[in-house]
Design a protein around this motif. Structure first.
Motif, PDB file in Angstrom:
ATOM      1  N   ILE A  47       0.843  -1.201   0.000  1.00 50.15           N
ATOM      2  CA  ILE A  47       0.000   0.000   0.000  1.00 50.15           C
ATOM      3  C   ILE A  47       0.878   1.250   0.000  1.00 50.15           C
ATOM      4  O   ILE A  47       0.684   2.165  -0.797  1.00 50.15           O
ATOM      5  CB  ILE A  47      -0.970   0.003   1.196  1.00 50.15           C
ATOM      6  CG1 ILE A  47      -2.033  -1.076   1.009  1.00 50.15           C
ATOM      7  CG2 ILE A  47      -1.611   1.388   1.375  1.00 50.15           C
ATOM      8  CD1 ILE A  47      -2.909  -1.311   2.228  1.00 50.15           C
ATOM      9  N   HIS A  48       1.846   1.280   0.887  1.00 49.88           N
ATOM     10  CA  HIS A  48       2.729   2.446   0.978  1.00 49.88           C
ATOM     11  C   HIS A  48       3.523   2.643  -0.306  1.00 49.88           C
ATOM     12  O   HIS A  48       3.681   3.771  -0.771  1.00 49.88           O
ATOM     13  CB  HIS A  48       3.664   2.327   2.181  1.00 49.88           C
ATOM     14  CG  HIS A  48       3.002   2.700   3.456  1.00 49.88           C
ATOM     15  ND1 HIS A  48       2.978   3.982   3.939  1.00 49.88           N
ATOM     16  CD2 HIS A  48       2.310   1.957   4.341  1.00 49.88           C
ATOM     17  CE1 HIS A  48       2.304   4.017   5.067  1.00 49.88           C
ATOM     18  NE2 HIS A  48       1.883   2.801   5.335  1.00 49.88           N
ATOM     19  N   GLU A  49       3.990   1.557  -0.892  1.00 51.39           N
ATOM     20  CA  GLU A  49       4.760   1.679  -2.126  1.00 51.39           C
ATOM     21  C   GLU A  49       3.907   2.271  -3.248  1.00 51.39           C
ATOM     22  O   GLU A  49       4.328   3.199  -3.940  1.00 51.39           O
ATOM     23  CB  GLU A  49       5.314   0.324  -2.554  1.00 51.39           C
ATOM     24  CG  GLU A  49       6.195   0.413  -3.779  1.00 51.39           C
ATOM     25  CD  GLU A  49       6.835  -0.902  -4.141  1.00 51.39           C
ATOM     26  OE1 GLU A  49       7.172  -1.065  -5.319  1.00 51.39           O
ATOM     27  OE2 GLU A  49       7.005  -1.763  -3.260  1.00 51.39           O
ATOM     28  N   LEU A  50       2.701   1.740  -3.429  1.00 56.11           N
ATOM     29  CA  LEU A  50       1.815   2.272  -4.478  1.00 56.11           C
ATOM     30  C   LEU A  50       1.448   3.723  -4.223  1.00 56.11           C
ATOM     31  O   LEU A  50       1.517   4.565  -5.125  1.00 56.11           O
ATOM     32  CB  LEU A  50       0.532   1.442  -4.566  1.00 56.11           C
ATOM     33  CG  LEU A  50       0.602   0.150  -5.339  1.00 56.11           C
ATOM     34  CD1 LEU A  50      -0.680  -0.651  -5.135  1.00 56.11           C
ATOM     35  CD2 LEU A  50       0.838   0.404  -6.815  1.00 56.11           C
ATOM     36  N   MET A  51       1.046   4.026  -3.011  1.00 54.06           N
ATOM     37  CA  MET A  51       0.588   5.368  -2.680  1.00 54.06           C
ATOM     38  C   MET A  51       1.750   6.369  -2.710  1.00 54.06           C
ATOM     39  O   MET A  51       1.593   7.484  -3.208  1.00 54.06           O
ATOM     40  CB  MET A  51      -0.094   5.392  -1.319  1.00 54.06           C
ATOM     41  CG  MET A  51      -1.346   4.548  -1.238  1.00 54.06           C
ATOM     42  SD  MET A  51      -2.721   5.194  -2.179  1.00 54.06           S
ATOM     43  CE  MET A  51      -3.351   6.396  -1.022  1.00 54.06           C
TER      44      MET A  51
ATOM     45  N   THR B 278      -5.408  -2.679  -9.158  1.00 52.16           N
ATOM     46  CA  THR B 278      -5.298  -2.709  -7.706  1.00 52.16           C
ATOM     47  C   THR B 278      -6.167  -1.611  -7.127  1.00 52.16           C
ATOM     48  O   THR B 278      -6.093  -0.463  -7.560  1.00 52.16           O
ATOM     49  CB  THR B 278      -3.836  -2.496  -7.255  1.00 52.16           C
ATOM     50  OG1 THR B 278      -3.000  -3.471  -7.892  1.00 52.16           O
ATOM     51  CG2 THR B 278      -3.697  -2.620  -5.756  1.00 52.16           C
ATOM     52  N   VAL B 279      -6.990  -1.989  -6.157  1.00 49.11           N
ATOM     53  CA  VAL B 279      -7.776  -1.012  -5.406  1.00 49.11           C
ATOM     54  C   VAL B 279      -7.164  -0.927  -4.018  1.00 49.11           C
ATOM     55  O   VAL B 279      -7.014  -1.944  -3.332  1.00 49.11           O
ATOM     56  CB  VAL B 279      -9.258  -1.429  -5.302  1.00 49.11           C
ATOM     57  CG1 VAL B 279     -10.019  -0.461  -4.401  1.00 49.11           C
ATOM     58  CG2 VAL B 279      -9.895  -1.513  -6.676  1.00 49.11           C
ATOM     59  N   VAL B 280      -6.790   0.270  -3.623  1.00 46.47           N
ATOM     60  CA  VAL B 280      -6.296   0.545  -2.279  1.00 46.47           C
ATOM     61  C   VAL B 280      -7.365   1.400  -1.617  1.00 46.47           C
ATOM     62  O   VAL B 280      -7.835   2.371  -2.208  1.00 46.47           O
ATOM     63  CB  VAL B 280      -4.948   1.298  -2.329  1.00 46.47           C
ATOM     64  CG1 VAL B 280      -4.505   1.684  -0.939  1.00 46.47           C
ATOM     65  CG2 VAL B 280      -3.884   0.447  -3.022  1.00 46.47           C
ATOM     66  N   HIS B 281      -7.759   1.013  -0.403  1.00 46.19           N
ATOM     67  CA  HIS B 281      -8.852   1.768   0.220  1.00 46.19           C
ATOM     68  C   HIS B 281      -8.632   2.034   1.700  1.00 46.19           C
ATOM     69  O   HIS B 281      -7.947   1.292   2.398  1.00 46.19           O
ATOM     70  CB  HIS B 281     -10.197   1.062   0.013  1.00 46.19           C
ATOM     71  CG  HIS B 281     -10.330  -0.230   0.739  1.00 46.19           C
ATOM     72  ND1 HIS B 281     -10.763  -0.296   2.042  1.00 46.19           N
ATOM     73  CD2 HIS B 281     -10.083  -1.501   0.346  1.00 46.19           C
ATOM     74  CE1 HIS B 281     -10.785  -1.563   2.421  1.00 46.19           C
ATOM     75  NE2 HIS B 281     -10.374  -2.311   1.416  1.00 46.19           N
ATOM     76  N   SER B 282      -9.251   3.127   2.119  1.00 43.78           N
ATOM     77  CA  SER B 282      -9.363   3.458   3.534  1.00 43.78           C
ATOM     78  C   SER B 282     -10.801   3.136   3.925  1.00 43.78           C
ATOM     79  O   SER B 282     -11.519   2.494   3.150  1.00 43.78           O
ATOM     80  CB  SER B 282      -9.060   4.951   3.742  1.00 43.78           C
ATOM     81  OG  SER B 282     -10.081   5.742   3.167  1.00 43.78           O
ATOM     82  N   ARG B 283     -11.251   3.613   5.048  1.00 48.95           N
ATOM     83  CA  ARG B 283     -12.658   3.409   5.432  1.00 48.95           C
ATOM     84  C   ARG B 283     -13.603   4.253   4.589  1.00 48.95           C
ATOM     85  O   ARG B 283     -14.788   3.968   4.505  1.00 48.95           O
ATOM     86  CB  ARG B 283     -12.867   3.761   6.903  1.00 48.95           C
ATOM     87  CG  ARG B 283     -12.204   2.817   7.841  1.00 48.95           C
ATOM     88  CD  ARG B 283     -12.437   3.252   9.263  1.00 48.95           C
ATOM     89  NE  ARG B 283     -11.612   2.486  10.158  1.00 48.95           N
ATOM     90  CZ  ARG B 283     -12.063   1.914  11.250  1.00 48.95           C
ATOM     91  NH1 ARG B 283     -13.332   2.044  11.583  1.00 48.95           N
ATOM     92  NH2 ARG B 283     -11.251   1.230  12.014  1.00 48.95           N
TER      93      ARG B 283
END
Length: 94
Positions: free
Chosen positions: A10-14, A54-59
């Motif tokens: 997640i950190h790498e993508l973001m 890829t889907v990265v999500h928060s709340r």
């Protein structure tokens, strides 16, 4: 995958494209109090032919990456995770 590995991905993508993610969130009115990568705790990734989505999500927010490029952001809802085609929730460039 362990939690550490998920967090690292997640950190790498973001982090790789934080300025593009920031602009997407800002354009769609989803920035809130700012871009805090630590709030993004979920990831769903799949191959469709030679392309990785890829889907990265928060709340509250979900960001779609095509390969490693962020292309859209939406309000997160749980239906996205169980969908047959999660990318259909997003607007793909085209």
């Amino acid at each position: 995958m362990t939690t550490t590995t998920v967090e690292a991905v997640i950190h790498e993508l973001m982090d790789l494209a934080w300025n593009v993610v920031y602009d997407l969130l800002l354009e769609r009115g989803l920035l809130g109090d700012g871009l805090e990568v630590g709030e993004y705790t979920g990831i769903h990734s799949w191959l469709d032919g030679p392309v990785r989505y890829t889907v990265v999500h928060s709340r509250t927010v979900a960001v779609l990456f095509v390969d490693t490029r962020p292309v859209d952001a939406i309000v997160f809802h749980h239906d996205l995770l169980g969908a047959d085609d999660p990318k259909s929730f997003f607007t793909l460039p085209g």
